[in-house]
Enzyme design. Structure first.
Site, PDB file in Angstrom:
ATOM      1  N   HIS A 175       0.826  -1.210   0.000  1.00  0.00           N
ATOM      2  CA  HIS A 175       0.000   0.000   0.000  1.00  0.00           C
ATOM      3  C   HIS A 175       0.862   1.261   0.000  1.00  0.00           C
ATOM      4  CE1 HIS A 175      -3.893   1.899   0.447  1.00  0.00           C
ATOM      5  NE2 HIS A 175      -3.430   2.660   1.406  1.00  0.00           N
ATOM      6  N   HIS A 180     -10.346   3.001  -1.001  1.00  0.00           N
ATOM      7  CA  HIS A 180     -10.548   2.660   0.413  1.00  0.00           C
ATOM      8  C   HIS A 180     -11.386   1.389   0.464  1.00  0.00           C
ATOM      9  CE1 HIS A 180      -9.997   4.863   4.454  1.00  0.00           C
ATOM     10  NE2 HIS A 180      -8.840   4.734   3.844  1.00  0.00           N
TER      11      HIS A 180
END
EC number: 6.3.5.3
Length: 739
Positions: free
Chosen positions: A54, A100
């Site tokens: 990430h 998200h």
């Protein structure tokens, strides 16, 4: 957890505690080598979060390098909070999209809300005022109670945050497919405006300058959020609710105003959002980008929970926080400025020359790590890639045109497919008119927002047909970029650049990595041909549930420049008597189509084909015709084919319909999803000028009958549909499924 309970460096190694944090054995050995010793618990945490996919893109960097990232208008490409593109008159547009997904699967309201909050901070940390939000959403089939819950809560979360903060949510897309059942995709995009001289970077220059923390206090929410986003969802993910942050849009609104005022001050050196990995990423990245180091005193971090350890403070992803570097001696000005907005601004460290990130707590040094090692020196993996087994099978399939008995019933059924049906239920919850700059509201091909003080506008859209990309990642990747550009052009805009959000399954599986490589190849080629460089984006891997990956979904967010608001064009018919044209040829292409999915319950075969040079030529012709004032309405032909596109143009108009004649085999003429096609209407007096400017075929005219009638080349009626009835079916589909 008190410091007493933290395992010591030897325990971390012998009990492989680092593996629970997400580091491999090889990575832990690298950390040991970099430090020349075993890391303590806090340091292990810093590496585990900064070396997660990430934050580091360690699995995707070799692929991302293929994207074209420069262009004559590009002022800032990938590498900062958001990309920046020049729009003339000393102004620029700043935009970025982020995912998200994992938080939204677990806690959909807060997951979606904080996704919006985070992307807004990325934009205003560059010095820009956020002017618009968009989102691209994917869910399973709405028949599932769990999917209904996720859909309703995600939309409520986006609305709750965006509406409170006062930034209009002007557009986006929602698609439904069974593969997203356990792993929805929530991609949020923010667009901002800035003057060139106000552009700021997230860099910590100037030894001795002061590091300050501004905004909300730090809690234990979101600890290891970045690591959580770098693993597959499983049944135990539900227990990771603490990894989902909680947002406060009113605090963020104050933070925007305070930061935009701060940016006007020459006291500011650098500014960055505390996003994924919180204080760790913001401090390490700002130091590394400037070739400097940072020392921080963690006792000074505003904390909203007691007894927080250095590990917890550094890894917390509490929302609405920024890290700033200011000139030494100017700290009080900053404190006063933030106090005016009721916000904290505290000195918590300084910039150093030795490139180290040093953390102190309770009088002791609790971490000492090279900033570059965290921010830049994560290992890069060239993952094995293998063509997906299904691909060759699909490529060899002989495709037959689907059998359709009743064209009218089929059209009505398509208009009620959730992916095609009206998304009014969604966008009616969003305030899309706040700030009064929205020129084209949700529901047309692209949204358009006025650039205040000028005659210009920004057109913006998000696009990705993940079914095509699943069938053929490279061709599907080209189509995603081309369709975004087509939508911008149909709205009267010149495509400028894209941001992307690459949503894929587990990159450690060679067939998934092949999907990533091929779709990026396709997108890169389209970006080069259409002259829309990639100025930033986000990678979201591990979108799987119980080992089943979502369709490869590299979402494209595109912004275009409307040179004069007089050029703004929308998809609905304007007046009876206007001529209807189709641009582009229709082939019997049904692979991945809405009709195929509806009739067979699955997708298979070859995706539609695309010729990018033809696409570019058609887009240029259409845009020139729009700018010359020759076009009344323009609509891109997408899901559901020509019959759906013509119906949508009628549904959006008041009391108008159309009579058209389509050549070729009826099912393909009506419902095939061939690319590079437009439905355009033109005033009768502009017929000659339009036909000179654009290669198009006149197929009919707009009527005031409130009906859409489509004939075949023998002039036999294929279908006649009442526009009010179509509108009712199209608008009612999603609310009906949610009951």
């Amino acid at each position: 957890m008190s410091l007493m309970l933290e395992p010591n460096p030897t325990q971390i190694k012998e009990e492989r505690i680092y593996a629970e944090m997400g580091l491999t054995d090889e990575e832990f050995a690298m950390v040991e080598k970099i430090l020349g010793r075993l890391p303590n618990y806090t340091e292990t945490g810093l590496f585990s979060v900064m070396w997660s996919e990430h934050c580091s893109y360690k699995n995707s960097k070799p692929v991302l390098r293929k994207f074209p990232t420069t262009g004559e208008r590009v002022l800032q490409g990938p590498g900062e909070g958001a990309g920046i593109v020049d729009i003339g008159d000393n102004q620029a547009v700043v935009f970025k999209m982020e995912s998200h997904n994992h938080p939204s699967a677990i806690e959909p309201y807060q997951g979606a809300a904080t996704g919006v909050g985070g992307i807004i901070r990325d934009v205003f940390s560059m010095g820009a005022r956020p002017v618009a939000l968009l989102n691209s959403l994917r869910f399973g089939e709405l028949q599932s109670p769990r999917v209904k819950y996720l859909f309703e809560e995600v939309v409520a979360g986006i609305a709750g945050y965006g509406n409170c903060i006062g930034i209009p949510t002007v557009g986006g897309e929602v698609q439904f497919d069974p593969c997203y059942e356990g792993n929805p995709l929530v991609n949020a995009m923010c667009v901002g405006l800035i003057n060139h001289e106000d552009i700021k970077k997230g860099q910590a220059h100037g030894a001795g300058n002061t590091v300050m923390y501004v905004g909300a206090s730090t809690g234990r929410d979101g600890i290891h959020g970045a690591t959580f986003a770098s693993e597959e969802l499983s049944e135990s993910s539900e227990a990771k609710r603490p990894a989902v942050q909680v947002g406060d849009p009113f605090m963020e609104k104050l933070l925007i105003e305070a930061c935009l005022e701060l940016i006007q001050s020459d006291a500011l050196v650098g500014i960055q959002d505390m996003g994924a990995a919180g204080l760790t990423s913001s401090s390490a990245e700002m130091a590394s980008k400037a070739g400097m180091g940072i020392e921080m005193y963690l006792d000074d971090v505003p904390q909203r929970e007691t007894g927080m350890t250095p590990y917890e403070m550094m890894l917390s992803e509490s929302q609405e926080r920024m890290l700033i570097v200011v000139k030494k001696g100017r700290e009080q000005e900053i404190v006063d400025l933030f106090e005016k907005y009721g916000l904290a601004a505290v000195t918590m460290g300084k910039v150093t020359e030795d490139k180290m990130l040093r953390l102190f707590h309770k009088g002791e040094m609790v971490a000492e790590v090279p900033a570059d090692a965290l921010a830049e020196e994560a290992p890069i993996y060239h993952k094995p890639s293998k063509e997906a087994a299904y691909f060759a099978e699909f490529q060899q399939m002989k495709m037959e045109t689907p059998k359709v008995e009743n064209y009218k019933e089929t059209l009505f059924a398509l208009l009620q497919q959730p992916t095609i049906a009206s998304k009014e239920w969604v966008y009616d919850q969003y305030d899309y008119q706040v700030r009064t700059s929205t020129v084209v509201t949700p529901g047309s091909d692209a949204a358009v927002v006025r650039v205040r003080g000028t005659e210009k506008g920004l057109a913006m859209t998000t696009d990705c047909n993940s079914r095509y990309i699943y069938l053929d990642p490279e061709v599907g990747g080209k189509i995603a970029v081309a369709e975004a550009a087509r939508n911008i052009v149909c709205s009267g805009g010149e495509p400028l650049a894209i941001t992307d959000c690459l949503n894929f399954g587990n990159p450690e599986k060679p067939e998934i990595f092949w999907q990533i490589e091929k779709s990026v190849d396709g997108m890169s080629e389209a970006c080069r041909t259409l002259q829309t460089p990639v100025i930033g984006g986000n990678v979201s891997m591990y979108n799987e549930r119980s080992g089943e990956a979502v369709y490869p979904t590299p979402t494209v967010g595109m912004v275009g420049l409307v040179h004069d608001l007089k050029h703004v064009t929308t998809q609905e018919f304007k007046q009876a008597g206007d001529l209807v044209y189709v641009i582009g040829e229709t082939k019997a292409e049904f692979g991945g189509s809405e009709l195929q999915k509806m009739l067979h319950g699955k997708i298979f075969g070859q995706s539609p084909s695309i010729d990018l040079d033809v696409e570019l030529k058609r887009q240029k012709q259409v845009l020139a015709a729009i700018q010359a004032g020759l076009v009344q309405s323009a609509h891109d032909v997408a899901e559901g084919g020509l019959a759906v596109a013509i119906s949508e143009s009628a549904i959006g108009a008041n009391g108008l319909g159309a009579t058209v004649k389509l050549d070729g085999e009826a099912t393909a003429a009506l419902f095939a999803e061939s690319q590079s096609r437009f439905v355009i209407t033109v005033k009768r007096e502009n017929k000659e000028a339009f036909e000179k400017a654009v290669e198009a075929i006149q197929v009919g005219e707009v009527t005031n009958t409130n009906e859409v009638t489509i004939h075949n080349e023998e002039n036999e009626v294929l279908l006649t549909a009442n526009v009010d009835e179509m509108r009712k079916a199209w608008k009612g589909a999603i609310p009906c499924l949610l009951k």
